[in-house]
Design a protein around this motif. Structure first.
Motif, PDB file in Angstrom:
ATOM      1  N   ALA A  73       0.926  -1.031   0.129  1.00 55.59           N
ATOM      2  CA  ALA A  73      -0.253  -0.043  -0.083  1.00 55.59           C
ATOM      3  C   ALA A  73       0.747   1.322  -0.069  1.00 55.59           C
ATOM      4  O   ALA A  73       2.054   1.277   0.325  1.00 55.59           O
ATOM      5  CB  ALA A  73      -1.037   0.050   1.271  1.00 55.59           C
ATOM      6  N   GLY A  74       0.082   2.401  -0.337  1.00 53.32           N
ATOM      7  CA  GLY A  74       1.040   3.545  -0.247  1.00 53.32           C
ATOM      8  C   GLY A  74       0.818   4.243   1.100  1.00 53.32           C
ATOM      9  O   GLY A  74       0.679   3.711   2.185  1.00 53.32           O
ATOM     10  N   THR A  75       0.482   5.677   1.216  1.00 53.61           N
ATOM     11  CA  THR A  75       0.180   6.480   2.345  1.00 53.61           C
ATOM     12  C   THR A  75      -0.972   6.604   2.603  1.00 53.61           C
ATOM     13  O   THR A  75      -1.592   7.546   3.748  1.00 53.61           O
ATOM     14  CB  THR A  75       1.005   7.692   2.407  1.00 53.61           C
ATOM     15  OG1 THR A  75       0.839   8.378   1.340  1.00 53.61           O
ATOM     16  CG2 THR A  75       2.592   7.223   2.092  1.00 53.61           C
ATOM     17  N   ALA A  76      -2.123   6.302   1.684  1.00 57.00           N
ATOM     18  CA  ALA A  76      -3.541   6.744   1.950  1.00 57.00           C
ATOM     19  C   ALA A  76      -4.333   5.396   2.555  1.00 57.00           C
ATOM     20  O   ALA A  76      -3.871   4.575   2.363  1.00 57.00           O
ATOM     21  CB  ALA A  76      -4.114   6.957   0.539  1.00 57.00           C
ATOM     22  N   PRO A  77      -5.545   5.884   3.075  1.00 58.80           N
ATOM     23  CA  PRO A  77      -6.680   4.570   3.487  1.00 58.80           C
ATOM     24  C   PRO A  77      -6.650   3.739   2.124  1.00 58.80           C
ATOM     25  O   PRO A  77      -7.001   4.081   0.956  1.00 58.80           O
ATOM     26  CB  PRO A  77      -7.882   5.269   3.785  1.00 58.80           C
ATOM     27  CG  PRO A  77      -7.416   6.774   4.150  1.00 58.80           C
ATOM     28  CD  PRO A  77      -6.318   7.019   3.434  1.00 58.80           C
ATOM     29  N   GLU A  78      -6.435   2.133   2.532  1.00 59.08           N
ATOM     30  CA  GLU A  78      -6.739   1.308   1.536  1.00 59.08           C
ATOM     31  C   GLU A  78      -6.916   0.093   2.107  1.00 59.08           C
ATOM     32  O   GLU A  78      -6.625  -0.222   3.357  1.00 59.08           O
ATOM     33  CB  GLU A  78      -5.493   1.211   0.676  1.00 59.08           C
ATOM     34  CG  GLU A  78      -5.160   0.401  -0.315  1.00 59.08           C
ATOM     35  CD  GLU A  78      -3.963   0.399  -1.096  1.00 59.08           C
ATOM     36  OE1 GLU A  78      -3.740  -0.584  -1.904  1.00 59.08           O
ATOM     37  OE2 GLU A  78      -3.068   1.232  -0.748  1.00 59.08           O
ATOM     38  N   ILE A  79      -7.615  -0.717   1.425  1.00 57.45           N
ATOM     39  CA  ILE A  79      -7.829  -2.160   1.808  1.00 57.45           C
ATOM     40  C   ILE A  79      -6.694  -2.930   0.755  1.00 57.45           C
ATOM     41  O   ILE A  79      -7.359  -3.060  -0.350  1.00 57.45           O
ATOM     42  CB  ILE A  79      -9.286  -2.732   1.772  1.00 57.45           C
ATOM     43  CG1 ILE A  79     -10.067  -1.946   2.899  1.00 57.45           C
ATOM     44  CG2 ILE A  79      -9.369  -4.237   2.070  1.00 57.45           C
ATOM     45  CD1 ILE A  79     -11.622  -2.283   2.729  1.00 57.45           C
ATOM     46  N   LEU A  80      -5.805  -3.375   1.195  1.00 58.36           N
ATOM     47  CA  LEU A  80      -4.781  -4.166   0.559  1.00 58.36           C
ATOM     48  C   LEU A  80      -5.255  -5.786   0.523  1.00 58.36           C
ATOM     49  O   LEU A  80      -5.298  -6.348   1.390  1.00 58.36           O
ATOM     50  CB  LEU A  80      -3.469  -4.229   1.238  1.00 58.36           C
ATOM     51  CG  LEU A  80      -2.349  -4.589   0.376  1.00 58.36           C
ATOM     52  CD1 LEU A  80      -1.897  -3.772  -0.997  1.00 58.36           C
ATOM     53  CD2 LEU A  80      -0.930  -4.259   1.340  1.00 58.36           C
ATOM     54  N   ILE A  81      -5.289  -6.125  -0.693  1.00 61.12           N
ATOM     55  CA  ILE A  81      -5.750  -7.338  -0.944  1.00 61.12           C
ATOM     56  C   ILE A  81      -4.792  -8.431  -1.523  1.00 61.12           C
ATOM     57  O   ILE A  81      -3.944  -7.656  -2.455  1.00 61.12           O
ATOM     58  CB  ILE A  81      -7.092  -7.694  -1.679  1.00 61.12           C
ATOM     59  CG1 ILE A  81      -8.183  -6.909  -1.049  1.00 61.12           C
ATOM     60  CG2 ILE A  81      -7.521  -8.923  -1.862  1.00 61.12           C
ATOM     61  CD1 ILE A  81      -9.029  -7.609  -0.128  1.00 61.12           C
ATOM     62  N   ALA A  82      -4.663  -9.717  -1.181  1.00 60.47           N
ATOM     63  CA  ALA A  82      -3.687 -10.546  -1.994  1.00 60.47           C
ATOM     64  C   ALA A  82      -4.358 -12.025  -1.708  1.00 60.47           C
ATOM     65  O   ALA A  82      -4.576 -12.440  -0.600  1.00 60.47           O
ATOM     66  CB  ALA A  82      -2.501 -10.366  -1.487  1.00 60.47           C
ATOM     67  N   GLU A  83      -4.293 -12.841  -2.697  1.00 62.95           N
ATOM     68  CA  GLU A  83      -4.795 -14.054  -2.624  1.00 62.95           C
ATOM     69  C   GLU A  83      -3.528 -15.043  -2.516  1.00 62.95           C
ATOM     70  O   GLU A  83      -2.511 -14.895  -3.238  1.00 62.95           O
ATOM     71  CB  GLU A  83      -5.432 -14.633  -3.822  1.00 62.95           C
ATOM     72  CG  GLU A  83      -5.994 -16.075  -3.820  1.00 62.95           C
ATOM     73  CD  GLU A  83      -7.095 -16.614  -4.864  1.00 62.95           C
ATOM     74  OE1 GLU A  83      -8.079 -16.525  -4.491  1.00 62.95           O
ATOM     75  OE2 GLU A  83      -6.373 -16.489  -6.060  1.00 62.95           O
ATOM     76  N   LEU A  84      -3.320 -15.748  -1.411  1.00 61.63           N
ATOM     77  CA  LEU A  84      -2.091 -16.604  -0.969  1.00 61.63           C
ATOM     78  C   LEU A  84      -2.281 -17.900  -1.670  1.00 61.63           C
ATOM     79  O   LEU A  84      -3.404 -18.463  -1.460  1.00 61.63           O
ATOM     80  CB  LEU A  84      -1.951 -16.542   0.334  1.00 61.63           C
ATOM     81  CG  LEU A  84      -1.886 -15.147   1.293  1.00 61.63           C
ATOM     82  CD1 LEU A  84      -1.724 -15.289   2.548  1.00 61.63           C
ATOM     83  CD2 LEU A  84      -1.075 -14.080   0.475  1.00 61.63           C
ATOM     84  N   ASP A  85      -1.137 -18.493  -2.195  1.00 60.51           N
ATOM     85  CA  ASP A  85      -1.040 -19.930  -2.512  1.00 60.51           C
ATOM     86  C   ASP A  85      -0.345 -20.553  -1.422  1.00 60.51           C
ATOM     87  O   ASP A  85       0.817 -20.462  -1.270  1.00 60.51           O
ATOM     88  CB  ASP A  85      -0.186 -20.067  -3.825  1.00 60.51           C
ATOM     89  CG  ASP A  85      -0.164 -21.539  -4.161  1.00 60.51           C
ATOM     90  OD1 ASP A  85      -0.535 -22.240  -3.414  1.00 60.51           O
ATOM     91  OD2 ASP A  85       0.508 -21.717  -5.384  1.00 60.51           O
ATOM     92  N   LEU A  86      -1.368 -21.256  -0.375  1.00 56.21           N
ATOM     93  CA  LEU A  86      -0.684 -21.777   0.884  1.00 56.21           C
ATOM     94  C   LEU A  86       0.495 -22.974   0.586  1.00 56.21           C
ATOM     95  O   LEU A  86       1.255 -23.217   1.438  1.00 56.21           O
ATOM     96  CB  LEU A  86      -1.671 -22.195   1.661  1.00 56.21           C
ATOM     97  CG  LEU A  86      -2.728 -21.280   2.064  1.00 56.21           C
ATOM     98  CD1 LEU A  86      -3.818 -21.715   3.058  1.00 56.21           C
ATOM     99  CD2 LEU A  86      -2.056 -19.794   2.687  1.00 56.21           C
ATOM    100  N   ASP A  87       0.402 -23.580  -0.634  1.00 58.24           N
ATOM    101  CA  ASP A  87       1.435 -24.367  -0.912  1.00 58.24           C
ATOM    102  C   ASP A  87       2.958 -23.897  -1.089  1.00 58.24           C
ATOM    103  O   ASP A  87       3.741 -24.904  -0.760  1.00 58.24           O
ATOM    104  CB  ASP A  87       0.737 -25.106  -2.397  1.00 58.24           C
ATOM    105  CG  ASP A  87      -0.241 -25.904  -2.530  1.00 58.24           C
ATOM    106  OD1 ASP A  87      -0.854 -26.323  -1.352  1.00 58.24           O
ATOM    107  OD2 ASP A  87      -0.818 -26.164  -3.513  1.00 58.24           O
ATOM    108  N   GLU A  88       2.927 -22.712  -0.942  1.00 57.15           N
ATOM    109  CA  GLU A  88       4.337 -22.302  -1.030  1.00 57.15           C
ATOM    110  C   GLU A  88       4.899 -22.423   0.278  1.00 57.15           C
ATOM    111  O   GLU A  88       5.991 -22.375   0.441  1.00 57.15           O
ATOM    112  CB  GLU A  88       4.367 -20.587  -1.148  1.00 57.15           C
ATOM    113  CG  GLU A  88       4.039 -20.329  -2.696  1.00 57.15           C
ATOM    114  CD  GLU A  88       4.101 -18.828  -3.185  1.00 57.15           C
ATOM    115  OE1 GLU A  88       4.767 -18.173  -2.262  1.00 57.15           O
ATOM    116  OE2 GLU A  88       3.127 -18.277  -3.928  1.00 57.15           O
ATOM    117  N   VAL A  89       4.294 -22.484   1.556  1.00 56.58           N
ATOM    118  CA  VAL A  89       4.718 -22.702   2.605  1.00 56.58           C
ATOM    119  C   VAL A  89       5.598 -23.843   2.650  1.00 56.58           C
ATOM    120  O   VAL A  89       6.658 -23.940   3.189  1.00 56.58           O
ATOM    121  CB  VAL A  89       3.781 -22.551   3.828  1.00 56.58           C
ATOM    122  CG1 VAL A  89       4.282 -23.199   4.979  1.00 56.58           C
ATOM    123  CG2 VAL A  89       3.203 -21.598   3.920  1.00 56.58           C
ATOM    124  N   GLY A  90       5.079 -24.891   2.116  1.00 59.37           N
ATOM    125  CA  GLY A  90       5.410 -26.387   2.147  1.00 59.37           C
ATOM    126  C   GLY A  90       6.655 -26.472   1.232  1.00 59.37           C
ATOM    127  O   GLY A  90       7.907 -27.052   1.610  1.00 59.37           O
TER     128      GLY A  90
END
Length: 327
Positions: free
Chosen positions: A267-284
């Protein structure tokens, strides 16, 4: 089968000192994130009550018995969360209905002391609290230090969710204790995510092989003054708050970081809802080359002991030898 998890950071300005209004704002913003499909939602440090910027930016505020600081402390003590606080019910209902998890920072009152606490809400479960273990020099003037009893994680169907606040991410042993819990997603709560905070958050992700939601807040001088007035300030701290730097004081820069330490959303410096879809397989996949709690831990050489007992400070001894911690 690839497992995905949509997450969000709500980067916004707290309502300083006025906790009820801050909760209303948090619920409204959380619902926006839920409508965007987020299943895990993180807010920055001190979102409920606001970060004590006067201690960071105004040197006289750190003097012993400063009248302005005394009033601000009294307001926060009066506003702070206490035990199973009924003011949390609307936020818990939101979590229960949507089936999401929400991490949000605020002030908690235990007896007559204030703690910087991360509150983790999960569906139809008690609120998981984490009281900050290590404070900045300025924070020590008003806050108590937590103990090992609040080092815990939320176990969800998709994995484990943990949380720490700001300076705790520079504590190697605190990180080791959390890595031992096997986090899938970690909330790193900050007042703002500056360069060093970003470095610490990315390092935590790489070291722990977890996704990190580095959640910051934004704050403006006039909002601090408005929150003070809304909380019922009597005027003795107004001159102190007038000395805050003009304009924006906290600058957000929240980020979502993958287990390889790469920033996948910022995010920058303003109000924002930062969204990301995580690939949980990356943990393993990441654990194949870095497992600090297992393959690379060298348990034959190193041992970490974590005291998870609650430290009430006073133990009342009763007739018959029974003991109970002071509530």
């Amino acid at each position: 089968m690839t497992q995905k998890l949509k997450t969000a950071i709500v980067q916004d300005a707290p309502v300083p000192l006025a906790l009820a209004a801050g909760l209303d704002k948090a619920i409204a913003r959380a619902r926006e994130a839920i409508e965007k499909g987020a299943r895990v939602i993180a807010f920055g440090e001190g979102f409920l009550g606001g970060y004590p910027v006067w201690l960071e930016h105004i040197a006289p505020a750190r003097l012993w018995d400063h009248p302005g600081t005394r009033e601000l402390h009294g307001l926060l003590l009066d506003q702070a969360i206490r035990g199973e606080d009924p003011r949390f019910q609307p936020l818990q209902w939101t979590v229960d209905i949507a089936g999401v998890a929400i991490s949000i920072g605020g002030y908690e009152r235990v007896r007559n002391s204030l703690y910087a606490t991360q509150f983790l809400f999960s569906p139809k479960a008690p609120v998981l609290r984490h009281r900050k273990l290590v404070l900045s020099p300025a924070e020590k003037l008003m806050l108590g230090q937590g103990d090992g009893s609040t080092l815990g994680v939320h176990a969800a169907k998709w994995g484990k969710l943990g949380q720490l606040a700001s300076t705790e991410h520079w504590m190697p042993l605190a990180r080791a204790a959390m890595h031992h819990e096997g986090e899938t997603v970690h909330v790193a709560a900050w007042s703002e995510v500056g360069d060093i905070a970003m470095l610490a958050s990315a390092h935590y992700a790489y070291e722990g092989r977890a996704f990190v939601l580095a959640a910051g807040t934004i704050q403006y001088k006039q909002e601090v003054i408005a929150g003070y007035e809304q909380a019922g300030g009597d005027g003795s701290a107004r001159k102190l708050l007038d000395r805050l730097p003009e304009g924006q004081i906290q600058h957000g820069h929240s980020a979502i970081i993958a287990p390889d330490g790469v920033v996948i959303a910022q995010a920058g410096t303003a109000p924002e809802i930062l969204i990301a879809e995580l690939d949980l397989d990356e943990v393993g996949r990441g654990l194949a080359t870095m497992d600090v709690d297992g393959a690379q831990a060298r348990h034959d050489v190193f041992e970490l002991s974590v005291d998870r007992r609650e430290r009430a400070g006073i133990v009342d001894k009763h007739a018959g030898g029974d003991e109970s911690a002071a509530a």
